[in-house]
Design an enzyme around this catalytic site. Sequence first.
Site, short mmCIF file in Angstrom:
data_model
loop_
_atom_site.label_atom_id
_atom_site.label_comp_id
_atom_site.label_asym_id
_atom_site.label_seq_id
_atom_site.Cartn_x
_atom_site.Cartn_y
_atom_site.Cartn_z
N LYS A 34 0.83 -1.19 0.00
CA LYS A 34 0.00 0.00 0.00
C LYS A 34 0.87 1.25 0.00
CE LYS A 34 -3.82 2.01 2.75
NZ LYS A 34 -4.67 1.78 3.95
N SER A 79 -9.49 2.00 3.18
CA SER A 79 -8.60 2.77 2.35
C SER A 79 -7.61 1.92 1.57
CB SER A 79 -7.82 3.76 3.23
OG SER A 79 -6.90 3.09 4.08
N SER A 134 -10.22 -1.08 6.96
CA SER A 134 -9.60 -0.85 5.66
C SER A 134 -8.79 -2.00 5.10
CB SER A 134 -8.73 0.41 5.68
OG SER A 134 -8.54 0.83 4.35
#
Length: 614
Positions: free
Chosen positions: A109, A190, A214
């Site tokens: 990420k 996210s 998330s």
Amino acid sequence: MTPRMAGRILVTALLISPLAARAQTEDSFPFLEATVAQLQARMASGRLSSEQLTRAYIQRIHALDSNGPGVNSVMEINPDALAMARHADALRRQGQVLGPLHGIPVLLKGNIDTGDRMQTTAGSFALQGAPPAHDSTVAANLRAGGAVILGKTNLSEWANFRSFESISGWSGIGGQTNNPYGIDRNPCGSSSGSGAAASANFATVSLGTETDGSVVCPGNANGVVGLKPTIGLTSRAGVVPISHTQDTVGVHARTVADAAVTLGVIQSRTSDGRDLATGGVPLGWQGTGKTRPTNIPTDYTKFLDPNGLKGAVLGITRQGLNGFDSFVPTPAPVTAAVEAAFKALTDAGATLVDLDTLGYNFSGGPGELLVLCYDFRNDVKAYFATRTGVPVAGGTLTDAIAFNSAHAGVEMPYFNQDLFEACNSMAPGPDDPQPAFGGMSYNQAIKADHDFTVNNVDAALNAQHLDAIVSATDNPAWATDLVFGDHFIFGTSSIAAAGGYPIVQVPAGEVFGVPLGISFFGTAFSEPKLIKLASGYEAFTHARAHNLPTFAATVPFDHIKGPLQQSSEDAAAAQAAAAVLSSGAAPAAQAAAATVASPSQVAGAKVRKALHHL
């Protein structure tokens, strides 16, 4: 086979367009749904090299992510990825295999530091410039284990903690990530890019981060396993923060086994010296006398069990599944799919206990938003102090707010920074009353969240002698809407979020082709038990295998065309079928060729929605 499934296969076989050919393109990928164990076996036998595998994933990213249907999950490909792969191959030839992820491509990420030539921006231009000087602990663990760091995935900017009006999967740098099941659908946030990339077979596994939902929400939306570890089991050192109380680094994978093997590599079994949580216990255990286990496993794959649900006692909660907002109830097909997923638990041999009738409260920590806001202002300042050569280096949240205001055209074209501003306006002391939160202080909020966890989550597990608590993870993915924002109907990650407890989300079914998952919740450091249960559910249902992503332009994609569109489509299909038959080429080959060629405190419901995608 349903008429809908038959129609999907027919349209694909007739190759009426490059998008219609997408499912066959999936079948032609040589490493489709390949697991870590399968790839390691091929590399060990000499039939595959890490370089070949890495090249294949990079080519697939170019064909389907940045081009083709455009999933847009990968922000950056590591310019050193092939060199890392060649090094892994050279070590293997010398008889050195550094770990179970040796030579395996992994995506990270875009808020996880790597001390290389890649950016760590959290999706914001405020952090773009010079790359971080050092690896995050999890990135360092991957390198030490011989993994190939393939690239960085897109995310909801600032881990979806900039605005109450945010759109999951959108960032100023990365744009909008899409869902591989339907490009019009949202991948949830996210860790949107991480979940979408794992589902689309752009890497073997991906790393995401979770504060509240998330990892598990993108797992649910993209039809993959989402493993959110206990706070402190994976280090947050070198990760752009929201809250040291709730942040954790987790895994997206297509199987529970791959998530389990990855956890064993990235975890910190003892303190890493850079994150105090790696030497302690999460909030839910603090003050209870419980200490960090000294026997944290090195290998979580030993807990995999295809019969893991036989004899298990599971607590079921349906709290919130009817919707956060009474005016937006959960649709009946979703409710039916959830109940079918719960029935599979008993069919696989588990005994269910209805926790709702026993009066437990699983709505989430009552002080959570206050805790996150207070932590964020302080924690993000500490992170900014580690960076140089970026606009907010050495700065504060005030500087980030000013940067966004000065660059509103690229940072705030769709939504504002009201959450940033709310956090920045808080009183500075931990015992100061916070007017926006009814006068509650930070320390009072911490105690409220601790008490919620002890009196509900742990109380239910202990009093009912449960192996885990289970609920649906989130509603199926909604159509991305840049005007009105996200469409969360329900989400259950807050059961574990405030106390810092683990979750394993596993695919459980689908609604008109859109994935749906369930989550297994436990107390701190209960990953072995959750992995056993989730792997048993996976083995019994094979939910993902029955519903792989197709990169459709929209989903559902049947019964939506009018008569004139259908007659035009039939003619195109007939012409395409005739071309295939006359050429003698296999449909899969034709499909592959076609694709490669096409380059103040807000209202309760609002707060609850905002907290379920961080």
